[in-house]
Each structure stands twice: as structure tokens, then as C-alpha cells.
Design a protein around this motif. Sequence first.
Motif, PDB file in Angstrom:
ATOM      1  N   ASP A 110       0.853  -1.187   0.000  1.00 42.56           N
ATOM      2  CA  ASP A 110       0.000   0.000   0.000  1.00 42.56           C
ATOM      3  C   ASP A 110       0.891   1.239   0.000  1.00 42.56           C
ATOM      4  O   ASP A 110       2.118   1.135  -0.075  1.00 42.56           O
ATOM      5  CB  ASP A 110      -0.986  -0.022   1.168  1.00 42.56           C
ATOM      6  N   GLU A 111       0.275   2.408   0.103  1.00 44.06           N
ATOM      7  CA  GLU A 111       1.042   3.657   0.036  1.00 44.06           C
ATOM      8  C   GLU A 111       2.014   3.816   1.199  1.00 44.06           C
ATOM      9  O   GLU A 111       3.012   4.518   1.088  1.00 44.06           O
ATOM     10  CB  GLU A 111       0.094   4.844  -0.035  1.00 44.06           C
ATOM     11  N   ALA A 112       1.725   3.156   2.331  1.00 45.20           N
ATOM     12  CA  ALA A 112       2.608   3.240   3.492  1.00 45.20           C
ATOM     13  C   ALA A 112       3.736   2.212   3.442  1.00 45.20           C
ATOM     14  O   ALA A 112       4.575   2.173   4.330  1.00 45.20           O
ATOM     15  CB  ALA A 112       1.797   3.055   4.773  1.00 45.20           C
ATOM     16  N   GLY A 113       3.757   1.362   2.408  1.00 48.14           N
ATOM     17  CA  GLY A 113       4.797   0.353   2.279  1.00 48.14           C
ATOM     18  C   GLY A 113       4.487  -0.962   2.959  1.00 48.14           C
ATOM     19  O   GLY A 113       5.366  -1.807   3.088  1.00 48.14           O
ATOM     20  N   LEU A 114       3.240  -1.165   3.401  1.00 42.39           N
ATOM     21  CA  LEU A 114       2.858  -2.419   4.042  1.00 42.39           C
ATOM     22  C   LEU A 114       2.406  -3.429   2.997  1.00 42.39           C
ATOM     23  O   LEU A 114       1.704  -3.083   2.040  1.00 42.39           O
ATOM     24  CB  LEU A 114       1.732  -2.181   5.045  1.00 42.39           C
ATOM     25  N   ASN A 115       2.782  -4.684   3.191  1.00 37.81           N
ATOM     26  CA  ASN A 115       2.405  -5.749   2.264  1.00 37.81           C
ATOM     27  C   ASN A 115       0.896  -5.946   2.306  1.00 37.81           C
ATOM     28  O   ASN A 115       0.310  -6.051   3.379  1.00 37.81           O
ATOM     29  CB  ASN A 115       3.127  -7.038   2.651  1.00 37.81           C
ATOM     30  N   ILE A 116       0.243  -6.006   1.147  1.00 37.07           N
ATOM     31  CA  ILE A 116      -1.215  -6.132   1.084  1.00 37.07           C
ATOM     32  C   ILE A 116      -1.656  -7.464   0.502  1.00 37.07           C
ATOM     33  O   ILE A 116      -2.776  -7.598   0.016  1.00 37.07           O
ATOM     34  CB  ILE A 116      -1.848  -4.970   0.282  1.00 37.07           C
ATOM     35  N   ALA A 117      -0.767  -8.474   0.565  1.00 36.32           N
ATOM     36  CA  ALA A 117      -1.168  -9.801   0.121  1.00 36.32           C
ATOM     37  C   ALA A 117      -2.277 -10.303   1.046  1.00 36.32           C
ATOM     38  O   ALA A 117      -2.334  -9.964   2.225  1.00 36.32           O
ATOM     39  CB  ALA A 117       0.015 -10.754   0.155  1.00 36.32           C
ATOM     40  N   ALA A 118      -3.186 -11.097   0.476  1.00 31.85           N
ATOM     41  CA  ALA A 118      -4.295 -11.638   1.258  1.00 31.85           C
ATOM     42  C   ALA A 118      -3.753 -12.510   2.386  1.00 31.85           C
ATOM     43  O   ALA A 118      -2.688 -13.109   2.266  1.00 31.85           O
ATOM     44  CB  ALA A 118      -5.226 -12.442   0.357  1.00 31.85           C
ATOM     45  N   PRO A 119      -4.486 -12.581   3.495  1.00 27.97           N
ATOM     46  CA  PRO A 119      -4.042 -13.437   4.602  1.00 27.97           C
ATOM     47  C   PRO A 119      -4.000 -14.909   4.184  1.00 27.97           C
ATOM     48  O   PRO A 119      -4.735 -15.332   3.308  1.00 27.97           O
ATOM     49  CB  PRO A 119      -5.109 -13.221   5.682  1.00 27.97           C
ATOM     50  N   ASP A 120      -3.135 -15.666   4.797  1.00 27.85           N
ATOM     51  CA  ASP A 120      -3.003 -17.107   4.577  1.00 27.85           C
ATOM     52  C   ASP A 120      -2.537 -17.480   3.177  1.00 27.85           C
ATOM     53  O   ASP A 120      -2.763 -18.606   2.726  1.00 27.85           O
ATOM     54  CB  ASP A 120      -4.323 -17.840   4.898  1.00 27.85           C
ATOM     55  N   VAL A 121      -1.918 -16.548   2.458  1.00 29.49           N
ATOM     56  CA  VAL A 121      -1.287 -16.868   1.173  1.00 29.49           C
ATOM     57  C   VAL A 121       0.141 -16.334   1.216  1.00 29.49           C
ATOM     58  O   VAL A 121       0.508 -15.590   2.123  1.00 29.49           O
ATOM     59  CB  VAL A 121      -2.046 -16.247  -0.036  1.00 29.49           C
ATOM     60  N   ALA A 122       0.923 -16.710   0.237  1.00 30.35           N
ATOM     61  CA  ALA A 122       2.305 -16.230   0.181  1.00 30.35           C
ATOM     62  C   ALA A 122       2.329 -14.707   0.086  1.00 30.35           C
ATOM     63  O   ALA A 122       1.544 -14.121  -0.653  1.00 30.35           O
ATOM     64  CB  ALA A 122       3.026 -16.844  -1.009  1.00 30.35           C
ATOM     65  N   ALA A 123       3.219 -14.095   0.818  1.00 23.70           N
ATOM     66  CA  ALA A 123       3.304 -12.627   0.838  1.00 23.70           C
ATOM     67  C   ALA A 123       3.963 -12.068  -0.412  1.00 23.70           C
ATOM     68  O   ALA A 123       3.857 -10.884  -0.687  1.00 23.70           O
ATOM     69  CB  ALA A 123       4.080 -12.177   2.072  1.00 23.70           C
ATOM     70  N   ALA A 124       4.636 -12.931  -1.179  1.00 21.42           N
ATOM     71  CA  ALA A 124       5.338 -12.481  -2.383  1.00 21.42           C
ATOM     72  C   ALA A 124       5.362 -13.600  -3.410  1.00 21.42           C
ATOM     73  O   ALA A 124       5.242 -14.775  -3.069  1.00 21.42           O
ATOM     74  CB  ALA A 124       6.765 -12.076  -2.038  1.00 21.42           C
ATOM     75  N   ILE A 125       5.530 -13.218  -4.656  1.00 25.07           N
ATOM     76  CA  ILE A 125       5.788 -14.173  -5.735  1.00 25.07           C
ATOM     77  C   ILE A 125       7.302 -14.259  -5.868  1.00 25.07           C
ATOM     78  O   ILE A 125       7.989 -13.236  -5.931  1.00 25.07           O
ATOM     79  CB  ILE A 125       5.169 -13.678  -7.064  1.00 25.07           C
ATOM     80  N   ARG A 126       7.824 -15.485  -5.908  1.00 25.82           N
ATOM     81  CA  ARG A 126       9.267 -15.695  -6.040  1.00 25.82           C
ATOM     82  C   ARG A 126       9.577 -16.297  -7.401  1.00 25.82           C
ATOM     83  O   ARG A 126       8.809 -17.114  -7.918  1.00 25.82           O
ATOM     84  CB  ARG A 126       9.768 -16.624  -4.943  1.00 25.82           C
ATOM     85  N   SER A 127      10.700 -15.950  -7.967  1.00 23.43           N
ATOM     86  CA  SER A 127      11.082 -16.465  -9.287  1.00 23.43           C
ATOM     87  C   SER A 127      11.261 -17.971  -9.276  1.00 23.43           C
ATOM     88  O   SER A 127      11.073 -18.622 -10.301  1.00 23.43           O
ATOM     89  CB  SER A 127      12.372 -15.797  -9.762  1.00 23.43           C
ATOM     90  N   SER A 128      11.587 -18.539  -8.145  1.00 23.72           N
ATOM     91  CA  SER A 128      11.816 -19.977  -8.066  1.00 23.72           C
ATOM     92  C   SER A 128      10.522 -20.782  -7.934  1.00 23.72           C
ATOM     93  O   SER A 128      10.566 -21.999  -7.982  1.00 23.72           O
ATOM     94  CB  SER A 128      12.726 -20.282  -6.870  1.00 23.72           C
ATOM     95  N   ALA A 129       9.396 -20.104  -7.774  1.00 17.93           N
ATOM     96  CA  ALA A 129       8.145 -20.823  -7.508  1.00 17.93           C
ATOM     97  C   ALA A 129       7.030 -20.459  -8.486  1.00 17.93           C
ATOM     98  O   ALA A 129       5.866 -20.489  -8.111  1.00 17.93           O
ATOM     99  CB  ALA A 129       7.697 -20.546  -6.076  1.00 17.93           C
ATOM    100  N   ILE A 130       7.381 -20.108  -9.727  1.00 16.86           N
ATOM    101  CA  ILE A 130       6.338 -19.767 -10.693  1.00 16.86           C
ATOM    102  C   ILE A 130       6.449 -20.645 -11.928  1.00 16.86           C
ATOM    103  O   ILE A 130       7.515 -21.170 -12.247  1.00 16.86           O
ATOM    104  CB  ILE A 130       6.387 -18.281 -11.123  1.00 16.86           C
ATOM    105  N   ALA A 131       5.321 -20.801 -12.595  1.00 12.62           N
ATOM    106  CA  ALA A 131       5.297 -21.477 -13.892  1.00 12.62           C
ATOM    107  C   ALA A 131       5.570 -20.430 -14.952  1.00 12.62           C
ATOM    108  O   ALA A 131       5.000 -19.342 -14.926  1.00 12.62           O
ATOM    109  CB  ALA A 131       3.940 -22.130 -14.108  1.00 12.62           C
TER     110      ALA A 131
END
Length: 190
Positions: A110-131
Amino acid sequence: MRFVFYLLLMIAVALGVGFGLSYYALTDGRLFGVAQVGPWAAWPDVGANAPNPYTRGHLARTAAFELGQSEGLQFTATSDSDGQPLTRDCSYRILGKTPLATFWTLVAQDEAGLNIAAPDVAAAIRSSAIARAEDGSIIINVGTDLLPLNWLELSGEGPFKLVLTLYDTAAFSGFSSDASMPSIIRGACV
């Protein structure tokens, strides 16, 4: 009396222009040290031993813990490839290739720099874990509604920014000829 009025007016204009340009240089910074590649922007001197004065001012203003130049580079996007601001009312598709890097992460904040990923899911997409597509390009869907393929699920409402951090990269160092960045395509909006 007229002289005093003009003098005060000139001082007010000078201060307004000076502070306004300083604020612009430290936030947007496109003319003062920011590398802009499509919707993505990065401060390449942020981890240098002797960064330029605008980068030092940006670091002081954000008070963020930044990567060193040899560790990586962080790109931020606040708009899509058409220049429209990113908002959680819409879904987005990130398409294309990233510059050569050992590892990368994609986070929504968000604008304050807080992660806005939905709860109970990965907080980020990683290059090692994508198709990836057959040509090695990425296709990542971002939004609050369920989307196919690689998906970064968001929560809440309002504007947001995407932060792509490239670790151990040669981007902007002259060693990489691949300066391409993925595009951000707006999808359906609520």
C-alpha cells in the motif's frame, strides 16, 4: 511599503519553488537519478558507496533499508503500462521477461509500504516458484479476485504499488544487454 510587499512576495515564491522542486526530486526523481523503464522505476545509485545528492536525499526521506549495488536492485511501479494508477478495484497481468538476475521477488504494497497480500497466502511471488511460458517469460496475475496461472492475491481497497526486487543482477551495470522489464496490463475492473 510597496518595496517590502514585493520583497516578501519574491521570498515566498522562491521558497515555494525551491521546496516544490526539492519535494519532486526526492519523490518522483525522474530527472534526478531515477531509471524509468516503462512503468517501473528504480534508484540505481541507492546502494553505491557515494550516491548522488538526490539519491542521498531520497534515502533520508524514505528511511528504508536498501540493498547494496552488488546485492540487487529494486523496481517500483505505481501505474500500469498505459499510465493509469494501480488500484485494487482492477485486476492486472504482468507479462514479459525480467532482467538477468539470480533470484527475484514481486510484492504488492500500500502507500505506506505495508504488504497487502491476502491473509493465509504467500506474501510475495518468487522467481523460483512460478510457472513460466515456453519462451521463459513470466505471466503473473495480480488482483483481489481469483485468477488463473501465477496469482498474487491482494486484500483491501485503494491504490497500491508493485515492488520487483532483483537479487544479484547486472541490470544497469553494463554487463547485461537485457534491459527489458515486464509490462503491466490492466484487466477487468469492478
